[in-house]
Design an enzyme around this catalytic site. Sequence first.
Site, PDB file in Angstrom:
ATOM      1  N   ASP A 176       0.864  -1.185   0.000  1.00  0.00           N
ATOM      2  CA  ASP A 176       0.000   0.000   0.000  1.00  0.00           C
ATOM      3  C   ASP A 176       0.903   1.239   0.000  1.00  0.00           C
ATOM      4  OD1 ASP A 176       0.873   0.296   2.615  1.00  0.00           O
ATOM      5  OD2 ASP A 176      -1.124   0.265   3.525  1.00  0.00           O
TER       6      ASP A 176
ATOM      7  N   CYS B 186       3.042  -3.258   4.026  1.00  0.00           N
ATOM      8  CA  CYS B 186       2.221  -2.095   4.399  1.00  0.00           C
ATOM      9  C   CYS B 186       2.944  -1.392   5.543  1.00  0.00           C
ATOM     10  CB  CYS B 186       0.777  -2.494   4.733  1.00  0.00           C
ATOM     11  SG  CYS B 186       0.523  -3.460   6.227  1.00  0.00           S
TER      12      CYS B 186
ATOM     13  N   THR C  57       2.703  -1.718   8.861  1.00  0.00           N
ATOM     14  CA  THR C  57       3.123  -2.678   9.890  1.00  0.00           C
ATOM     15  C   THR C  57       3.271  -4.100   9.363  1.00  0.00           C
ATOM     16  OG1 THR C  57       0.818  -3.119  10.418  1.00  0.00           O
ATOM     17  CG2 THR C  57       1.937  -1.390  11.706  1.00  0.00           C
ATOM     18  N   GLY C  58       2.701  -4.375   8.204  1.00  0.00           N
ATOM     19  CA  GLY C  58       2.612  -5.748   7.693  1.00  0.00           C
ATOM     20  C   GLY C  58       1.409  -6.487   8.241  1.00  0.00           C
ATOM     21  N   VAL C  59       0.718  -5.880   9.186  1.00  0.00           N
ATOM     22  CA  VAL C  59      -0.373  -6.580   9.871  1.00  0.00           C
ATOM     23  C   VAL C  59      -1.631  -6.638   9.000  1.00  0.00           C
ATOM     24  CG1 VAL C  59      -1.913  -6.549  11.870  1.00  0.00           C
ATOM     25  CG2 VAL C  59       0.515  -6.055  12.164  1.00  0.00           C
TER      26      VAL C  59
ATOM     27  N   HIS D  37       7.986 -24.924   9.051  1.00  0.00           N
ATOM     28  CA  HIS D  37       6.879 -25.557   9.774  1.00  0.00           C
ATOM     29  C   HIS D  37       5.522 -25.243   9.155  1.00  0.00           C
ATOM     30  CE1 HIS D  37       9.123 -26.218  13.869  1.00  0.00           C
ATOM     31  NE2 HIS D  37       9.855 -26.556  12.827  1.00  0.00           N
TER      32      HIS D  37
ATOM     33  N   ARG E  73       7.119   0.653   8.365  1.00  0.00           N
ATOM     34  CA  ARG E  73       7.243   1.545   9.516  1.00  0.00           C
ATOM     35  C   ARG E  73       7.868   0.807  10.703  1.00  0.00           C
ATOM     36  NH1 ARG E  73       1.139   3.963   8.599  1.00  0.00           N
ATOM     37  NH2 ARG E  73       1.675   5.395   6.899  1.00  0.00           N
TER      38      ARG E  73
ATOM     39  N   ARG F 192       4.925 -34.125  10.287  1.00  0.00           N
ATOM     40  CA  ARG F 192       3.883 -33.687  11.229  1.00  0.00           C
ATOM     41  C   ARG F 192       3.385 -32.285  10.887  1.00  0.00           C
ATOM     42  NH1 ARG F 192       8.737 -32.641  13.524  1.00  0.00           N
ATOM     43  NH2 ARG F 192       9.009 -30.787  14.823  1.00  0.00           N
ATOM     44  N   HIS F 193       4.242 -31.508  10.253  1.00  0.00           N
ATOM     45  CA  HIS F 193       3.831 -30.145   9.904  1.00  0.00           C
ATOM     46  C   HIS F 193       2.777 -30.162   8.795  1.00  0.00           C
ATOM     47  CE1 HIS F 193       6.989 -28.832  12.511  1.00  0.00           C
ATOM     48  NE2 HIS F 193       7.899 -29.469  11.797  1.00  0.00           N
TER      49      HIS F 193
HETATM   50  C1  RB5 Z   1      -1.924   2.743   6.491  1.00  0.00           C
HETATM   51  O1  RB5 Z   1      -1.915   3.958   7.159  1.00  0.00           O
HETATM   52  C2  RB5 Z   1      -1.709   1.610   7.482  1.00  0.00           C
HETATM   53  O2  RB5 Z   1      -2.815   1.469   8.300  1.00  0.00           O
HETATM   54  C3  RB5 Z   1      -1.381   0.329   6.762  1.00  0.00           C
HETATM   55  O3  RB5 Z   1      -0.269   0.505   5.948  1.00  0.00           O
HETATM   56  C4  RB5 Z   1      -1.062  -0.870   7.626  1.00  0.00           C
HETATM   57  O4  RB5 Z   1      -0.075  -0.572   8.570  1.00  0.00           O
HETATM   58  C5  RB5 Z   1      -2.215  -1.564   8.217  1.00  0.00           C
HETATM   59  O5  RB5 Z   1      -2.081  -2.616   8.871  1.00  0.00           O
END
Ligand code: RB5
Length: 150
Positions: free
Chosen positions: A8, A65, A67-69, A98, A109, A132-133
């Site tokens: 993103d 992104c 955080t990658g989350v 695994h 970030r 097992r994996h």
């Molecule tokens: C964008 O501001 C931010 O929310 C996105 O890049 C990401 O970190 C979401 O998980």
Amino acid sequence: MKIAIGCDHAGFDLKPAIQDYLIEKGIEVIDKGTHSTESVDYPVYARKVADAVVSGEADLGILICGTGVGISIAANKVPGIRAVVCSEPFSAKLSREHNNTNILAFGSRVIGPELAKMIVDAWLNAKFQGGRHQRRLDLITRIEKEESHV
Ligand code: RB5
């Protein structure tokens, strides 16, 4: 080896460094965008990369992104995708050995380009150990298909 890459706006600054690094390694990179720092919605790019992996257009995917989350959560909603978000190489390595992860995500970030490259190396150099994996991955597939309540 073909890797689909996507990000993103928050991940856009890190993407070229990772693309160049992969190309240096002789890997074909399929760029699914985004192509600027203009604000976009990360699920769109998660979907593009996840679809490329599931369809076989790409062998693996990388998503970036802030955080990658968010981008890894979105990718993991696509059946057949096992995406991991990593900010260190150990989890990246184990996630392939695994969990046979097929998408690597990280946050621009959270980590810088040099650590990101170490994580990419750890992920690409590791091999799924099966055994097992595989049984556990089969259980995940059953959850995806709503066949299991374990
Ligand atoms: C964008 O501001 C931010 O929310 C996105 O890049 C990401 O970190 C979401 O998980």
